[in-house]
Design an enzyme around this catalytic site. Structure first.
Site, mmCIF file in Angstrom:
data_model
loop_
_atom_site.group_PDB
_atom_site.id
_atom_site.type_symbol
_atom_site.label_atom_id
_atom_site.label_comp_id
_atom_site.label_asym_id
_atom_site.label_seq_id
_atom_site.Cartn_x
_atom_site.Cartn_y
_atom_site.Cartn_z
ATOM 1 N N PHE A 114 37.200 69.556 45.298
ATOM 2 C CA PHE A 114 38.803 69.854 45.158
ATOM 3 C C PHE A 114 39.415 69.349 46.313
ATOM 4 O O PHE A 114 38.700 69.334 47.428
ATOM 5 C CB PHE A 114 38.902 71.297 44.950
ATOM 6 C CG PHE A 114 39.483 71.607 43.379
ATOM 7 C CD1 PHE A 114 38.508 71.261 42.328
ATOM 8 C CD2 PHE A 114 40.765 71.838 43.136
ATOM 9 C CE1 PHE A 114 39.136 71.437 41.199
ATOM 10 C CE2 PHE A 114 41.333 72.265 42.060
ATOM 11 C CZ PHE A 114 40.674 72.043 40.774
ATOM 12 N N GLN A 228 54.624 74.877 45.805
ATOM 13 C CA GLN A 228 53.724 73.756 45.628
ATOM 14 C C GLN A 228 53.898 72.720 44.377
ATOM 15 O O GLN A 228 54.381 73.260 43.524
ATOM 16 C CB GLN A 228 52.388 74.318 45.576
ATOM 17 C CG GLN A 228 51.229 73.290 45.332
ATOM 18 C CD GLN A 228 49.912 73.752 45.633
ATOM 19 O OE1 GLN A 228 49.279 74.636 44.674
ATOM 20 N NE2 GLN A 228 49.342 73.617 46.545
ATOM 21 N N HIS A 230 52.364 70.062 42.292
ATOM 22 C CA HIS A 230 51.057 69.522 42.147
ATOM 23 C C HIS A 230 51.199 67.847 41.791
ATOM 24 O O HIS A 230 52.174 67.539 41.215
ATOM 25 C CB HIS A 230 50.371 70.373 40.781
ATOM 26 C CG HIS A 230 49.116 69.966 40.424
ATOM 27 N ND1 HIS A 230 48.702 68.651 40.092
ATOM 28 C CD2 HIS A 230 47.993 70.919 40.499
ATOM 29 C CE1 HIS A 230 47.168 68.725 40.000
ATOM 30 N NE2 HIS A 230 46.882 70.099 40.258
ATOM 31 N N LEU A 240 49.931 69.715 33.049
ATOM 32 C CA LEU A 240 49.063 69.939 34.171
ATOM 33 C C LEU A 240 47.910 68.859 33.824
ATOM 34 O O LEU A 240 47.234 69.069 32.766
ATOM 35 C CB LEU A 240 48.392 71.243 34.689
ATOM 36 C CG LEU A 240 47.447 71.364 35.857
ATOM 37 C CD1 LEU A 240 48.118 70.723 36.896
ATOM 38 C CD2 LEU A 240 46.860 72.728 36.096
ATOM 39 N N GLU A 243 43.336 68.816 38.956
ATOM 40 C CA GLU A 243 42.907 68.009 40.172
ATOM 41 C C GLU A 243 41.398 67.689 40.141
ATOM 42 O O GLU A 243 40.791 67.050 40.839
ATOM 43 C CB GLU A 243 43.089 69.040 41.564
ATOM 44 C CG GLU A 243 42.698 68.652 42.876
ATOM 45 C CD GLU A 243 43.210 69.535 44.050
ATOM 46 O OE1 GLU A 243 44.447 69.840 43.910
ATOM 47 O OE2 GLU A 243 42.514 70.059 44.736
ATOM 48 N N ARG A 283 47.385 68.945 48.274
ATOM 49 C CA ARG A 283 48.321 68.613 47.250
ATOM 50 C C ARG A 283 49.773 68.556 47.920
ATOM 51 O O ARG A 283 50.636 67.488 47.449
ATOM 52 C CB ARG A 283 48.785 70.201 46.330
ATOM 53 C CG ARG A 283 47.462 70.283 45.729
ATOM 54 C CD ARG A 283 47.431 71.460 44.747
ATOM 55 N NE ARG A 283 46.284 71.379 43.889
ATOM 56 C CZ ARG A 283 45.959 72.508 43.054
ATOM 57 N NH1 ARG A 283 46.833 73.519 43.082
ATOM 58 N NH2 ARG A 283 44.997 72.434 42.236
ATOM 59 N N HIS A 351 54.248 73.642 40.783
ATOM 60 C CA HIS A 351 52.989 74.087 40.184
ATOM 61 C C HIS A 351 52.804 75.613 40.612
ATOM 62 O O HIS A 351 52.386 76.428 39.784
ATOM 63 C CB HIS A 351 51.815 73.221 40.795
ATOM 64 C CG HIS A 351 50.641 73.712 40.192
ATOM 65 N ND1 HIS A 351 50.422 73.953 38.852
ATOM 66 C CD2 HIS A 351 49.226 73.946 40.589
ATOM 67 C CE1 HIS A 351 48.988 74.197 38.548
ATOM 68 N NE2 HIS A 351 48.362 74.450 40.018
ATOM 69 N N ARG A 386 48.568 75.841 49.741
ATOM 70 C CA ARG A 386 47.562 76.245 48.978
ATOM 71 C C ARG A 386 46.504 75.377 48.563
ATOM 72 O O ARG A 386 47.065 74.254 48.149
ATOM 73 C CB ARG A 386 48.088 77.177 47.815
ATOM 74 C CG ARG A 386 46.557 77.663 46.962
ATOM 75 C CD ARG A 386 47.220 78.677 45.873
ATOM 76 N NE ARG A 386 47.437 77.838 44.551
ATOM 77 C CZ ARG A 386 47.088 77.127 43.556
ATOM 78 N NH1 ARG A 386 45.479 77.205 43.809
ATOM 79 N NH2 ARG A 386 47.373 76.420 42.728
#
Lengths: 589, 253
Positions: A114, A228, A230, A240, A243, A283, A351, A386
């Site tokens: 990730f 955040q 995304h 979405l 990721e 991100r 996100h 995050r």
């Protein structure tokens, strides 16, 4: 009704808290109040996975370092230490309860890369990790009748007396009748506030009311300026695209077919996945890179706005079907695109809310008896950005901690509040019902009108890149919108039964308060860090003055008051945050 | 063919304050080929008529909130594009076979009550208290073992299959496709130890033998779960257990 513990929110954090509380104290009378049936909660839409140290080449120290540098040293390091140490236990517990984690051939749990993580640390259940986690938790909760569910009950307020939390007020949605839960302990697990923006990956229910409910009663909201984006959502709808696509080797291309992330200090553009580089960068950096590409007109045009291309073609049909089946279906269904043969157009969308209700490691807030966990809370683990797959682990780790602490609190709490509570409850419930009763008055704005204006103010002034002028504009617009809201909104529907227009109006009031707090917290941070990136005089990080959390104290009538307090550092001194460069070549299994 | 400017959406409405008669109401909504039916409903709610009532949340076919009958067929409104419904009109009704709370909102309590009744949860092996409180490592499960139940674990509880099931329409205490698929999901999991506890529900009048093998449940499932296959599998298991119980009295716990 009387009970020992009320949990507000039936998503991952709320269910985990309920299970922890009942396992810690089976005699406890727990009510789980949720505005949707728990398996409809937004945890269901999380796709990519949950982080926990599992592999031999990984360690708590590495998970800590990735998280703290990913959060650009705004993470509370004591919280991160506790978090990374508790993640494996929690994901194993989910496995015991039946979560179908994807497996290796020999039956061991599979992990994937990730963004911002140097090791394959992300446990996943294909690309429906949140769905499987939520259903596993929900199904496990069915084994515990001491968890009484009040599905489709909407929480409207908290009740507080001189001892602290005294109860929770709600509405039975189907009947429209008020409910008073008299309890000395409550856990807020209401999720984030992504719906204060127009373009977001969030479900319609993610409207931030848990944050606003705590704030109304004097609890600080921490680090709300860190929102955040995304980097890969569908243009228009914001749906979405995980990721995990990039964790599996997906590439991001601009309109010229170039892997443009190499132009943003994330290269070199190896053909193999290099951890913490290129498409596996964090991100904030990827969303900011998109913003620049878009301004340079190197994006493609779609009917729903500009986009870059997520290329999964080289993964092949078999791997896409195994690892990314939902994404493949989403692309086919909503875009008419088969990712086996065609890249998917994507762009950033809001996100996740990195900040939230300020809590300690046990979820306790400054209000005795009130706890919070999951996205609505801020333990401080995410800092300024995050890392993907830390939030699903977080809702387990801190959901459990909050549930256990709330259970212990309720056992030793002062006795139930007396008659004055009922009068207070009636007065506070009256506010919600006044909204309903007065909705017919002429000249008032519709809910959608104010909501659209809120979206515009946030997208305009508090976006991926920010400047003082824009943030001030947003603060001003939101103050005006709150004033208009207080003057009343128009409702077509003034009946009580399942009145979703009325509930949307209540949600809007909370969302406006959270939105205004985000704008003010952002304006007060005169530096750039993580997801808070300014294009004015404060475009650089400023550890001397701003290695601090923001704390926002809300006011029902006026702008929030912003304070700053130091970040807890334990073993990682603030340093250069670098991605790309010399990473080891890694073979995908 | 040029796109129409608007599309007509007809909704069967009902409110408990005036329970005598449901009524049809028509809304003319701006047409966009790639808009979903859910987005059309949201446009009505926001701009035309705030009283129209429906559930929705994720808008990506994973939360299971937005099921309704679309031109007589159970569907998720977030999962249909106007392009596929043009030129209309589109007729919407609440999911068949459920009591209605209001407009397109149905009462799902019956299904929620059936989940614990079928044991729709994994029963882990009994462990010492200490081991249960702090399991050291995940148990192993091979991809082949996962394949035994994985398809049934994709159920999003959207209830389209109940609306498609003629038997559930006739006999509401039939446990029904999704609950029985979730029973099979847990029975087939190599980590599960709860099969004995699910047998009574499986073998009861309202269990697998109530299914009349129509298979509409499988056709309407938006997630490719095959409840009909799950039920058949449990019929086989039920029959096998019945024969064994005859041959080996006392076997059954």
């Amino acid at each position: 009704m009387d009970c020992d513990l009320v949990i507000v929110g039936g998503g991952g954090a709320g269910l985990r808290a309920a299970l922890a509380a009942t396992l810690a104290d089976p005699g406890l009378d727990i009510v789980l109040v949720s505005k949707v049936v728990p398996m409809r909660s937004h945890t269901v839409a999380a796709e990519g996975g949950a982080a926990a140290v599992l592999r031999d080449d990984d360690s708590f120290a590495q998970h800590f370092d990735d998280t703290v540098s990913g959060g650009e040293w705004l993470c509370d390091q004591r919280a991160v230490e506790a978090f990374v140490a508790a993640c494996p236990q929690e994901l194993i517990q989910l496995e015991r309860w039946g979560c179908p984690w994807s497996r290796q051939d020999d039956g061991r749990v599979q992990t994937r890369f990730f963004g911002g993580m140097r090791v394959q640390r992300t446990w996943f259940a294909a690309d429906r990790t949140g769905f499987h986690m939520l259903h596993t938790l929900f199904q496990t909760s069915l084994r515990h009748p001491s968890i009484r569910r009040h599905d489709e009950f909407f929480c409207t307020d908290l009740l507080v007396d001189e001892h602290g939390l005294a109860g929770v007020l709600g509405v039975d949605i189907a009947r429209g009748t008020p409910v008073l839960y008299r309890a000395r302990a409550a856990v807020l697990a209401t999720g984030g506030a992504g719906r204060v923006y127009a373009h977001n990956t969030n479900a319609g229910i993610v409207t931030g009311e848990g944050m606003a409910l705590a704030a109304v009663h004097g609890v600080a909201l921490r680090d709300l300026e860190f929102v955040q984006w995304h980097p890969t959502a569908l243009p228009g709808s914001g749906i979405l695209i995980t990721e995990g696509c990039r964790g599996e080797g997906g590439l991001l291309l601009n309109a010229e077919g170039r892997r443009y992330l190499q132009d943003y200090d994330l290269g070199p553009p190896d053909p193999w996945p290099r951890p913490r580089a290129m498409e596996l960068g964090p991100r904030d950096r990827l969303s900011q890179a998109f913003w620049h590409e878009d301004r340079a007109r190197r994006t493609v045009t779609t009917p729903q706005g500009s986009a870059v291309l997520l290329d999964l073609r080289h993964l092949g049909a078999e791997r896409l079907a195994e690892r990314l089946p939902m994404i493949s279906e989403v692309a086919r269904r909503f875009l008419g695109i088969d990712p086996v043969t065609t890249p998917i157009p994507v762009r950033p969308a809001v996100h996740y809310t990195m900040g939230g209700v300020a809590t300690g490691l046990d979820g306790a807030t400054a209000l005795p008896g009130l706890f919070a966990a999951g996205e609505c809370a801020s333990t401080g683990i995410h800092g300024a950005n995050r890392l993907g797959s830390n939030s699903l682990a977080e809702l387990l780790v801190f959901g459990r901690a909050a549930g256990e602490a709330a259970a212990a609190w309720s056992r030793n709490a002062p006795s139930a509040a007396g008659g004055s509570l009922l009068r207070e409850a009636q007065a506070r419930a009256g506010q919600a019902y006044a909204l309903l009763a007065e909705g017919h008055q002429a000249g008032r704005p519709r809910v959608a009108e104010l909501r659209t204006a809120m979206h515009a103010a946030m997208e305009d002034g508090v976006g991926i890149f920010r400047d003082a002028e824009g943030m001030q504009r947003a603060c001003q617009a939101l103050a005006e919108l709150r004033a208009r809201y207080r003057a009343g909104v128009a409702l077509d529907d003034r009946s009580r039964s399942f009145n979703t227009e009325w509930l949307a109006a209540i949600e809007l009031g909370h969302a406006l308060q959270v939105a205004e707090t985000i704008a003010h917290a952002a304006l007060a941070r005169r530096e750039s860090r993580g997801a808070h990136r300014r294009r004015d005089a404060w475009s650089a990080r400023d550890d001397a003055n701003f290695l601090v959390h923001s704390l926002a104290y809300c006011d029902p009538q006026a702008a929030p008051r912003i304070e700053h307090v130091p970040v807890t550092l334990t073993r990682s001194a603030p340093g250069e945050r670098s991605y790309g460069g010399a990473g080891a070549r890694v073979a995908l299994d | 063919m040029t796109d129409p400017e608007t599309i007509l959406i007809e909704v069967l409405r009902w409110h408990p304050d005036t329970p005598e008669a449901p009524w049809w109401q028509s809304y003319e909504v701006p047409y966009r080929a790639d808009a979903t039916l859910l987005e059309a409903l949201q446009t009505i709610k926001d701009d035309l008529d705030g009283t129209l009532t429906f559930r929705w949340s994720c808008r990506m076919a994973i939360c299971g909130s937005c099921g309704c009958m679309v031109n007589g067929r159970p569907e998720l409104s977030c999962h249909l594009l106007l392009r596929d419904l043009a030129p209309g009109p589109v007729r919407l009704e609440p999911l068949a076979h459920f009591p209605v709370i209001r407009d397109l909102v149905i009462d799902q309590q019956d299904f929620l009550d059936k989940l614990p009744a079928v044991g729709a949860y994994l029963v882990p092996a009994e462990e010492t208290e200490a081991a249960a409180a702090a399991p050291a490592a995940p148990s192993r499960q091979t991809p082949a073992q996962m394949a035994d139940y994985y398809q049934y674990a994709q159920c999003i509880n959207c209830l389209l299959c109940y609306s498609a099931c003629p038997q559930y329409g006739l006999k509401p205490d039939f446990l029904g496709p999704a609950a029985l698929a979730l029973m099979a999901r847990h029975d087939a999991d190599s980590r599960d130890h709860g099969q004995a506890g699910r047998r009574a529900a499986r073998d009861a009048d309202t269990g697998v033998w109530d299914c009349t093998l129509v298979g509409h449940c499988t056709e309407v499932c938006p997630q490719g779960v095959d409840p009909a296959r799950a039920i058949n599998r449990n019929k086989t298991a039920s029959a096998r257990d019945y024969v064994f119980d005859l041959l080996l009295p006392g076997r059954r716990r």
